[in-house]
Design an enzyme around this catalytic site. Sequence first.
Site, mmCIF file in Angstrom:
data_model
loop_
_atom_site.group_PDB
_atom_site.id
_atom_site.type_symbol
_atom_site.label_atom_id
_atom_site.label_comp_id
_atom_site.label_asym_id
_atom_site.label_seq_id
_atom_site.Cartn_x
_atom_site.Cartn_y
_atom_site.Cartn_z
ATOM 1 N N SER A 29 0.912 -1.129 0.105
ATOM 2 C CA SER A 29 -0.182 -0.179 -0.057
ATOM 3 C C SER A 29 0.790 1.275 -0.056
ATOM 4 O O SER A 29 0.315 2.416 0.109
ATOM 5 C CB SER A 29 -0.665 -0.099 1.041
ATOM 6 O OG SER A 29 -0.054 -0.088 2.579
ATOM 7 N N SER A 283 -18.044 22.255 -28.206
ATOM 8 C CA SER A 283 -18.028 21.170 -28.828
ATOM 9 C C SER A 283 -17.166 20.964 -30.037
ATOM 10 O O SER A 283 -16.608 21.834 -30.424
ATOM 11 C CB SER A 283 -19.626 20.967 -29.381
ATOM 12 O OG SER A 283 -19.633 20.225 -30.507
ATOM 13 N N LYS A 289 -21.933 25.823 -29.580
ATOM 14 C CA LYS A 289 -21.983 25.463 -28.162
ATOM 15 C C LYS A 289 -21.269 25.959 -26.737
ATOM 16 O O LYS A 289 -20.096 26.293 -27.369
ATOM 17 C CB LYS A 289 -22.041 23.922 -27.988
ATOM 18 C CG LYS A 289 -22.759 23.042 -29.208
ATOM 19 C CD LYS A 289 -24.283 22.794 -28.217
ATOM 20 C CE LYS A 289 -24.408 21.363 -27.780
ATOM 21 N NZ LYS A 289 -25.149 21.299 -26.619
ATOM 22 N N GLU A 296 -21.719 19.407 -14.804
ATOM 23 C CA GLU A 296 -21.934 18.289 -15.025
ATOM 24 C C GLU A 296 -20.749 17.312 -14.449
ATOM 25 O O GLU A 296 -21.154 16.260 -13.793
ATOM 26 C CB GLU A 296 -21.968 17.749 -16.565
ATOM 27 C CG GLU A 296 -23.013 18.487 -17.138
ATOM 28 C CD GLU A 296 -22.973 18.590 -18.896
ATOM 29 O OE1 GLU A 296 -22.033 17.987 -19.492
ATOM 30 O OE2 GLU A 296 -23.707 19.500 -19.386
ATOM 31 N N TYR A 323 -8.042 -6.793 13.619
ATOM 32 C CA TYR A 323 -7.554 -6.500 12.103
ATOM 33 C C TYR A 323 -7.585 -7.394 11.166
ATOM 34 O O TYR A 323 -7.340 -8.602 11.453
ATOM 35 C CB TYR A 323 -6.015 -6.018 12.485
ATOM 36 C CG TYR A 323 -5.462 -5.436 11.172
ATOM 37 C CD1 TYR A 323 -5.654 -4.105 10.559
ATOM 38 C CD2 TYR A 323 -4.822 -6.515 10.069
ATOM 39 C CE1 TYR A 323 -5.404 -3.655 9.307
ATOM 40 C CE2 TYR A 323 -4.167 -5.950 9.322
ATOM 41 C CZ TYR A 323 -4.500 -4.701 8.689
ATOM 42 O OH TYR A 323 -4.265 -4.214 7.439
ATOM 43 N N GLN A 328 -7.043 -2.432 4.826
ATOM 44 C CA GLN A 328 -6.014 -1.776 4.245
ATOM 45 C C GLN A 328 -6.461 -0.641 3.109
ATOM 46 O O GLN A 328 -5.957 0.269 2.927
ATOM 47 C CB GLN A 328 -4.889 -2.529 3.433
ATOM 48 C CG GLN A 328 -3.750 -1.734 2.874
ATOM 49 C CD GLN A 328 -2.411 -2.698 2.675
ATOM 50 O OE1 GLN A 328 -1.851 -3.015 3.505
ATOM 51 N NE2 GLN A 328 -2.191 -3.098 1.456
#
Length: 464
Positions: A29, A283, A289, A296, A323, A328
Amino acid sequence: MGKNKNNYTVWSTRIKKQTSNNFIKVGSSINIDKRLYKEDIKGSIVHTDMLYKQKIISLKVKEKILWGLNRIKSEIDKKKFKYDISKEDIHMNIESRLFELIGDDAGFLHTARSRNDQVLTDLKIWMKGSVNEIDKLLVRVIKTLLNNAEKNLKTILPGFTHLKNAQPISLAHYFMSCVEMFNRDKKRFKNSLESLNENPLGVCAMSGTSFKIDRWYTTKKLKFSKPTNNSIDTVSDRDFVLDFLYNVSICSMHISRISEELIIWNSDQFNFINLKDNLVTGSSIMPQKKNPDTLEYLRGKTGVSYGSLISMLTIVKGLPLSYFKDLQDDKELVFNSFDTLKNSLLIFDEVLKGLIINKHIMLGAANKGYTTATDLADSMVKNLKITFRESYKITSKIVNLAERLNLSLEDLNLDQVKSIDKRLNNEILEQANIKNSVNSKKSYGGTSFENIKKMINKLKKEIK
Ligand code: ARG
């Protein structure tokens, strides 16, 4: 530990074979948790101080370890530190480097602790900082909304239910409704600090330790408020992670709902608002456009936050105590959620600052759809001393008439209205005016100009 060479894991005396390379690639990790190096070193420094204070290590060992840890911190700060994925995580990478720097005395550092409490300590410290950062960004967004509200006190638009025109409102009232959402988010994040402030350090693997450690000392030095109560629960618990992911999800959901509203308002059909050019994209084929991509993006990213929450809920479901490696993944989910929300809040704030409000179009829309019908009915109750249900019926007939004649409520004359009920008079009809309507909603929390002004001033004073 004396035989700990850089290419050996700490468990190489027990486990005779090197871990599978395929597993190292996915099981390590370090590329995620290296983000915790400052917190990890801070925790190790305080742990070392405590071991010395409790006479578990000597002054000489303490000083060597502290020197080594500070040196490692500056190596990482200066990007001179070499991470090794075979060392699995940030804790093992730092410990291994400490062995290189100070030799076998590095082996004293891991007395009376485990990576299980170490990783939780690091993560909780990091999350406290991130909650603070989110709080600051929320303050910024709230201030922008208050400013937008101040500028649009008298901007009138239709309020909607079912996306059908309902009643006229002040645009300031709309912005102030958003302030309420983000103030709740602020509170929610603040509440999460209570569990983040419980210190896990010292619960070790899962049952505590026989060393005479002082958990109150590390609690104070690491700015926690109390040590956790139960060692088993401590290493198993990820409720604080879930709280965080939930809080991020709710906040993103607020951003998303408002973004969706603004996308609708920005549509060519509504045309209530435009966005400044730095907030739209074009666009590749349609030259005309200007698309609200920023909004969005904000709406879409909410799905990412929900994903993290559902992932973590699924990871802990059915996980026995205490654990397991499954846990993790918590950090990746927290980091992703945090980064996404941080970017979203920054962009959202820019969008709010870059709104171009088409006031005339909003006002025109507020006049459509018989939005003052409720005011007309209310006015009859007050003037004719009739019940609301009776006035509701009379008003429905008036609306039907207006619709048949293709007129607005305000355009109907007294004779036309009297054909429905003789008791109606001009005083009653005048109430059905847009501005009157907005300003008559003086009930606490309503949209009257005076109410909003008071609320803006109150919340401006409270925000910090
Ligand atoms: N990298 C591990 C994690 O983040 C640290 C804890 C490891 N503990 C263990 N017993 N393997 O979960």
